[in-house]
Scaffold this motif. Structure first.
Motif, short mmCIF file in Angstrom:
data_model
loop_
_atom_site.label_atom_id
_atom_site.label_comp_id
_atom_site.label_asym_id
_atom_site.label_seq_id
_atom_site.Cartn_x
_atom_site.Cartn_y
_atom_site.Cartn_z
N TRP A 48 0.85 -1.20 0.00
CA TRP A 48 0.00 0.00 0.00
C TRP A 48 0.88 1.24 0.00
N HIS A 49 0.44 2.26 -0.74
CA HIS A 49 1.16 3.54 -0.78
C HIS A 49 0.17 4.64 -0.40
N ILE A 50 0.66 5.62 0.32
CA ILE A 50 -0.11 6.81 0.68
C ILE A 50 0.54 8.00 -0.01
N ASN A 51 -0.25 8.79 -0.76
CA ASN A 51 0.33 9.96 -1.43
C ASN A 51 0.23 11.19 -0.53
N SER A 52 0.73 12.33 -1.00
CA SER A 52 0.78 13.54 -0.18
C SER A 52 -0.60 14.08 0.16
N ALA A 53 -1.62 13.70 -0.60
CA ALA A 53 -3.00 14.13 -0.30
C ALA A 53 -3.68 13.19 0.70
N GLY A 54 -2.98 12.11 1.09
CA GLY A 54 -3.54 11.16 2.05
C GLY A 54 -4.35 10.05 1.39
#
Length: 65
Positions: A48-54
């Motif tokens: 899983w990856h979380i981007n800067s926008a959440g």
């Protein structure tokens, strides 16, 4: 037969990389995954990856688009 390690990395700018353990041809064993992440986690073999926008994204494999 043993399982292959599931190794991932992130650069400071958020670039995502997966380790392939394939350096036989003298090429870099790390491949760049599209997108960026502020956090990466692996649970039960799923990445899983979380981007800067959440926003959360599940890695589904190296598939052509």
């Amino acid at each position: 037969m043993g399982s292959r390690p599931n190794v991932w990395g992130r650069r400071s700018a958020g670039s995502i990389y997966r380790y392939t353990n394939n350096n036989a041809s003298g090429t870099n064993p790390w491949i760049k995954i599209p997108g960026t992440a502020t956090d990466t986690d692996i649970a039960a073999g799923t990445v899983w990856h979380i981007n800067s926008a959440g926003d959360s994204y599940r890695y589904t494999g190296d598939q052509s688009s």
